[in-house]
Design an enzyme around this catalytic site. Structure first.
Site, PDB file in Angstrom:
ATOM      1  CB  SER A  57      -0.897   0.009   1.244  1.00  0.00           C
ATOM      2  OG  SER A  57      -0.078   0.142   2.395  1.00  0.00           O
ATOM      3  CG  ASP A  99      -3.988  -2.757  -1.397  1.00  0.00           C
ATOM      4  OD1 ASP A  99      -4.965  -2.859  -2.159  1.00  0.00           O
ATOM      5  OD2 ASP A  99      -4.050  -2.981  -0.156  1.00  0.00           O
ATOM      6  CG  ASP A 121      -9.730   3.117  -4.460  1.00  0.00           C
ATOM      7  OD1 ASP A 121     -10.805   3.386  -5.057  1.00  0.00           O
ATOM      8  OD2 ASP A 121      -9.668   2.836  -3.255  1.00  0.00           O
TER       9      ASP A 121
HETATM   10  P1  13P Z   1      -8.755  -6.520   5.351  1.00  0.00           P
HETATM   11  O1  13P Z   1      -8.637  -5.309   6.228  1.00  0.00           O
HETATM   12  O2  13P Z   1     -10.093  -7.171   5.459  1.00  0.00           O
HETATM   13  O3  13P Z   1      -7.660  -7.501   5.552  1.00  0.00           O
HETATM   14  O4  13P Z   1      -8.645  -6.023   3.834  1.00  0.00           O
HETATM   15  C1  13P Z   1      -7.398  -5.729   3.261  1.00  0.00           C
HETATM   16  C2  13P Z   1      -7.520  -5.130   1.918  1.00  0.00           C
HETATM   17  O5  13P Z   1      -8.557  -5.117   1.282  1.00  0.00           O
HETATM   18  C3  13P Z   1      -6.317  -4.539   1.315  1.00  0.00           C
HETATM   19  O6  13P Z   1      -6.610  -3.854   0.143  1.00  0.00           O
END
Ligand code: 13P
Length: 334
Positions: A57, A99, A121
């Site tokens: 991320s 991410d 996103d």
């Molecule tokens: P969780 O918080 O449910 O593990 O989701 C993680 C996620 O979607 C990362 O993009």
């Protein structure tokens, strides 16, 4: 200068999703920001012969340093290859994925530094702006054969910089147009999953909207769908955390049987981060409580890494169905 992802040993997600659709499983997308998490993910996937998407991320890039994190991921591929040789195991396909990219510039920077897949996103933007931003990223990334994930619909919950009070489900009538206009390779949808450890209110029945998923599938048959926010929040870990001084009240996740059902459909990628955080925290708290004399980080991070690895092995085998699928993907790539 651009570093191409294949020169680092990564693969993009195209063959992964093609095989996931055909064989009815989902590729695990596990987040990491430190060495123990990365080792646990790669070793669990190697031992179960599962493909894996290593997720980074924006916050992880800031926490661990973007240069270090990328070299760690590259090192993980080399470690995987060496251990596969030593243990006489097959190699596994590994993707490096951004991410929740929140800007064109961030996605571009990841493409240029060797990521094989990026998410843009734009789900919080008005539809037309989401389309325009996503298309811009797709047009850039595809020049380097980097695959792109877009998102329609908003997930509730908090994940680092990504915050939303309420979710709004993906509107099935929008998906076909979004794919046509943007050219994305996969689509994240909102069907009631959410980020973090508090996905449902106490007393509420934990349930995702598989009916919306199936409606979306009908409109874009054979197209890879992604589920974010898919931690199950193992209650055993929550209990250990609370037993040893933690304070997690009313944390509830997505039932694993519902994820298993989603993985059998067009859902090709399932994102899991919080479960790893919980399992790791539970083990560290337990070691601190049971061995108060320890102060070597390896003595608590080592057991935490092993607990994490066992959790990922179980996810691959029992939830995502990705165990044993690595050879089929490598056969498509070669
Ligand atoms: P969780 O918080 O449910 O593990 O989701 C993680 C996620 O979607 C990362 O993009």
């Amino acid at each position: 200068m651009i570093t191409t992802y294949n020169s680092l040993g990564f693969v993009n997600t195209r063959a992964m999703f093609q095989v996931a659709l055909k064989n009815s499983f989902a590729v695990p997308a596990y987040n990491f920001n430190n060495m123990e998490q990365l080792q646990a993910i790669v070793m669990a996937c190697l031992e179960t012969q599962s493909p894996v998407i290593l997720q980074v991320s924006k916050g992880a890039r800031e926490y661990a340093d973007r240069t270090l994190l990328r070299y760690m991921a590259q090192g993980a591929v080399e470690m995987m290859k060496r251990i596969a040789r030593e243990k006489n195991l097959g190699e596994i396909p590994i993707a490096l994925h951004l991410d929740h990219g929140d800007s064109f510039e961030l996605c571009k920077s990841c493409v240029e530094s060797g990521f094989s897949s990026v998410m843009i996103d734009g789900s919080h933007l008005p539809y037309d702006e989401n389309v325009a931003l996503t298309k811009r990223v797709v047009d850039y990334a595809h020049q380097y054969d980097v695959t792109v994930e877009g998102e329609l619909g908003i997930l509730a919950g908090v994940e680092e910089d990504v915050k939303a009070e309420n979710h709004s489900f993906t509107r099935p009538e929008e998906v076909a147009d979004f794919l046509r206009q943007t050219g994305v390779d996969s689509l994240a949808i909102a069907i009631g999953t959410s980020h973090g450890a508090y996905k449902f209110k106490p007393g509420q029945k934990p349930m995702i909207r598989l009916d919306i998923l199936h409606e979306i599938e009908k409109r874009i048959p054979g197209f890879p769908i992604v589920l974010h926010g898919s931690s199950s929040v193992p209650q055993a870990a929550v209990e250990i955390i609370n037993k040893y001084g933690g304070k997690l009240n009313g944390s509830i996740g997505i039932p694993e049987d519902q994820l298993r059902e989603a993985a059998r459909s067009a859902v090709c990628k399932i994102n899991i981060d919080s479960d790893g955080r919980l399992v790791m925290t539970a083990k560290i708290r337990e070691v601190f409580a049971s061995k108060p004399e320890e102060f070597d980080p390896r003595k608590y991070l080592g057991p935490a890494r092993e607990a994490l690895k066992q959790m990922y092995i179980s996810k691959n085998k029992n939830v995502l169905g990705s165990a044993g699928q690595a050879p089929a993907i490598l056969a498509v790539i070669k």
